[in-house]
Write an enzyme that holds these catalytic residues in place. Structure first.
Site, PDB file in Angstrom:
ATOM      1  CE  LYS A   1      81.282  48.392  41.450  1.00 13.72           C
ATOM      2  NZ  LYS A   1      80.707  49.271  42.433  1.00 13.72           N
TER       3      LYS A   1
ATOM      4  CG  HIS B   1      73.046  45.286  46.594  1.00 20.61           C
ATOM      5  ND1 HIS B   1      73.462  45.084  47.880  1.00 20.61           N
ATOM      6  CD2 HIS B   1      73.047  44.067  46.011  1.00 20.61           C
ATOM      7  CE1 HIS B   1      73.691  43.787  48.056  1.00 20.61           C
ATOM      8  NE2 HIS B   1      73.440  43.154  46.952  1.00 20.61           N
TER       9      HIS B   1
ATOM     10  NE  ARG C   1      77.036  58.786  39.493  1.00 18.35           N
ATOM     11  CZ  ARG C   1      76.516  58.331  40.601  1.00 18.35           C
ATOM     12  NH1 ARG C   1      75.950  59.164  41.449  1.00 18.35           N
ATOM     13  NH2 ARG C   1      76.529  57.056  40.913  1.00 18.35           N
TER      14      ARG C   1
ATOM     15  CD  GLU D   1      84.283  44.835  47.283  1.00 20.51           C
ATOM     16  OE1 GLU D   1      83.289  44.894  48.027  1.00 20.51           O
ATOM     17  OE2 GLU D   1      84.622  45.760  46.530  1.00 20.51           O
TER      18      GLU D   1
HETATM   19  P1  ADP Z   1      77.319  49.867  42.920  1.00 23.71           P
HETATM   20  O1  ADP Z   1      78.507  50.586  42.365  1.00 23.71           O
HETATM   21  O2  ADP Z   1      76.726  48.880  41.966  1.00 23.71           O
HETATM   22  O3  ADP Z   1      76.316  50.764  43.568  1.00 23.71           O
HETATM   23  P2  ADP Z   1      78.687  49.273  45.412  1.00 23.71           P
HETATM   24  O4  ADP Z   1      80.003  48.601  45.370  1.00 23.71           O
HETATM   25  O5  ADP Z   1      78.669  50.747  45.626  1.00 23.71           O
HETATM   26  O6  ADP Z   1      77.892  48.920  44.081  1.00 23.71           O
HETATM   27  O7  ADP Z   1      77.772  48.588  46.520  1.00 23.71           O
HETATM   28  C1  ADP Z   1      76.385  48.833  46.630  1.00 23.71           C
HETATM   29  C2  ADP Z   1      75.866  48.236  47.925  1.00 23.71           C
HETATM   30  O8  ADP Z   1      76.094  46.819  47.944  1.00 23.71           O
HETATM   31  C3  ADP Z   1      76.559  48.736  49.178  1.00 23.71           C
HETATM   32  O9  ADP Z   1      76.019  49.950  49.643  1.00 23.71           O
HETATM   33  C4  ADP Z   1      76.291  47.592  50.150  1.00 23.71           C
HETATM   34  O10 ADP Z   1      74.978  47.611  50.633  1.00 23.71           O
HETATM   35  C5  ADP Z   1      76.440  46.372  49.250  1.00 23.71           C
HETATM   36  N1  ADP Z   1      77.838  45.885  49.257  1.00 23.71           N
HETATM   37  C6  ADP Z   1      78.798  46.184  48.356  1.00 23.71           C
HETATM   38  N2  ADP Z   1      79.954  45.584  48.655  1.00 23.71           N
HETATM   39  C7  ADP Z   1      79.732  44.886  49.786  1.00 23.71           C
HETATM   40  C8  ADP Z   1      80.535  44.031  50.607  1.00 23.71           C
HETATM   41  N3  ADP Z   1      81.808  43.780  50.308  1.00 23.71           N
HETATM   42  N4  ADP Z   1      79.966  43.471  51.697  1.00 23.71           N
HETATM   43  C9  ADP Z   1      78.671  43.703  52.009  1.00 23.71           C
HETATM   44  N5  ADP Z   1      77.849  44.484  51.277  1.00 23.71           N
HETATM   45  C10 ADP Z   1      78.371  45.073  50.176  1.00 23.71           C
END
Ligand code: ADP
Length: 502
Positions: free
Chosen positions: A120, A238, A295, A203
């Site tokens: 990431k 999530h 993917r 973040e």
């Molecule tokens: P993963 O790769 O584990 O799926 P992501 O970074 O794609 O994780 O985030 C998954 C979910 O977590 C997002 O769809 C959102 O709901 C929440 N999320 C991620 N980052 C943030 C953020 N900076 N602020 C608020 N919610 C977040």
């Protein structure tokens, strides 16, 4: 890249996604090779494939993640291409390189793009350089002092994330400074044990965001297009459980801007094949790059419904070296997807593996059910308990929702617990109907969603199953009397000559 027609495709995956890929291969007249672990011996993907080979074992490491076994089967079966599906080896750059070395076509992106987007923090760095808006945050953090400095700079609340994270795991919300140190240490430990990489970054935690992602397709001739967005804000811990397209929050202007950024994101990492660029949209409708998934996504069918494009077919064409035909793809109507799980919402969503005693699949206008199960199948306890993805299409959002409610009502599974009535409560919730929701929807309405509303359905399903099992025993008796084998219909599913490489 020179053009080359693929002759036989091995799918080192299982469940609904393996079946979904096999379906397109069959339409294209490309034979498929399935592999299966011990618990999956009777799985649908094994029955549907043209050839099926055992991986001998139960653990992912000795089966669907075991590259040597998979390559040995590719050689034995004469497969010249591999479609990885999602999960397992799909985002493993080393595996893609190993395919290349063996002259096997990997139906997916080049390893360099997977590597660039796999971490990431690296993906964020690349996007920042390209001028793509990224969620405010840090680079990888080495110690608590730096974590504190970064969090002060970003402003609380912050979200600690594993650099190598995925699947909604390895994230920790920190609301105030005094919680940062223990959270940082715990997050590093978790990251090490879950992903074998302790690196963590932070973040800005966006309040009430929406998750909106764009489907992209890129060919090997430098063309990149997007196929619009998917709204994935209905999440539990999530993890997405309901997705829809178009996103209720986007207008044409924002769709155009986000689509351009998604295409640019794919371009800067040298992307080829199907991918997804994920964004968070804040309450002021600012959007930020979150990550890129290299993917086919679980939720890809809703994009197929509104565009009429078969994404697996496009993946195969691109892997064969064909150029993309359209610069832009028209879209029409609206689509919804519900992830149907064998789990018990009344018991903290405990997985509910076991025998499916009776099953009625939904159907009718605008309904698609990408399933990995059948009546009489035992859902193994070794894997994610997703049963199917129920997808509906409508001329507009209202019709797609009404069809989903109708399809969920038609869907009867007896013998295991499912989240079907829980999904119905979400879909029929006025806040969902309004389209004005965000990623905290489920947490906010937990009390309204978790009552025991499934009783009505269960009693109807129970009555149906009793009648069904009576009829079945009558039929079997009749069949035996006439000297017919039992269960022939289930085994006729693939309709082709099959060989089991047992
Ligand atoms: P993963 O790769 O584990 O799926 P992501 O970074 O794609 O994780 O985030 C998954 C979910 O977590 C997002 O769809 C959102 O709901 C929440 N999320 C991620 N980052 C943030 C953020 N900076 N602020 C608020 N919610 C977040």
């Amino acid at each position: 890249m020179s053009k080359k027609k693929l002759k036989k495709i091995l799918i080192p995956n299982r469940g609904e996604i393996a079946v979904r890929i096999q379906r397109t291969c069959r339409e294209l007249n490309i034979p498929t090779v399935a592999v299966f672990s011990d618990p999956d011996r009777y799985a649908l993907h094994v029955r549907y494939a043209d050839e099926a080979f055992p991986l001998n074992g139960s653990l992912p490491q000795e089966t669907y993640l075991n590259q040597e076994k998979i390559f040995a089967i590719a050689k034995k079966s004469g497969a010249d291409a591999i479609h990885p599906g999602y999960g397992f080896l799909s985002e493993n750059a080393g595996f893609v390189k190993n395919c290349r070395e063996r002259g096997i076509t990997f139906i997916g992106p080049p390893p360099e793009a997977i590597e660039a987007m796999g971490l990431k923090t690296k993906a964020r760095e690349i996007m920042l350089k390209a001028g793509v808006p990224v969620v405010p945050g840090s680079e990888p953090i080495e110690n608590t002092e730096s974590a504190q400095a970064e969090a002060d700079k970003t402003g609380y609340p912050v979200l600690l994330k594993a650099s190598a994270g995925g699947g909604g795991k390895g994230m920790r919300l920190v609301e105030k400074p005094e919680n940062l140190k223990p959270a940082f240490e715990a997050c590093r430990r978790e990251a090490q044990s879950a992903f074998g990489d302790p690196r963590v970054y932070l973040e800005k935690y966006l309040e009430k965001p929406r998750h909106v992602e764009f489907q992209v397709l890129a060919d090997s001739h430098g063309h990149v297009i997007h196929l619009y967005e998917r709204e994935c804000s209905i999440q539990r811990r999530h993890q997405k459980i309901i997705e829809e397209t178009p996103s209720p929050v986007l207008d044409e202007n924002m769709r155009r801007k986000m689509g351009e950024v998604a295409v640019e994101a794919a371009r800067v990492c040298g992307y080829v094949n199907a991918g997804t660029v994920e964004f968070l949209v804040d309450k002021d409708r600012n959007f930020y790059f979150l990550e890129m998934n290299t993917r086919l996504q679980v939720e890809h069918p809703i994009t197929e419904m509104i565009t009429g494009v078969d994404l697996v077919e496009q993946q195969i064409r691109i892997a064969e070296g064909e150029p993309l035909i359209h610069e832009t793809i028209p879209r029409r109507g609206a689509a919804l997807e519900c992830r149907i799980y064998a789990e018990d919402p009344a018991n903290n969503f405990l997985p509910s593996p076991g025998l499916i005693k009776a099953l009625t699949n939904p159907g009718g206008p605008g309904v698609r059910n990408d399933s990995g199960v059948y009546s009489g199948y035992i859902i193994p306890m070794e894997y994610d308990p997703m049963i199917s993805k129920l997808v509906t299409y409508g001329e507009n959002r209202e019709q797609a929702i009404n069809r989903m409610l109708r399809a969920l009502e038609e869907y009867y599974l007896l013998g295991i617990h499912t989240n079907i009535s829980y999904l119905r409560k979400i879909i029929s919730h006025p806040q969902f109907a309004s389209g004005d929701y965000h990623t905290h929807f489920i947490a906010n309405y937990q009390d309204q969603l978790s009552d025991s509303g499934s009783k009505h359905n269960d009693s109807i399903a129970l009555a149906a199953a009793v009648i069904l099992s009576f009829l079945r025993s009558e039929q079997q008796t009749a069949g035996r009397q006439q000297g017919q084998p039992e269960h022939t219909s289930a085994w006729k599913l693939c309709g082709r000559k099959r060989s089991m490489g047992l």
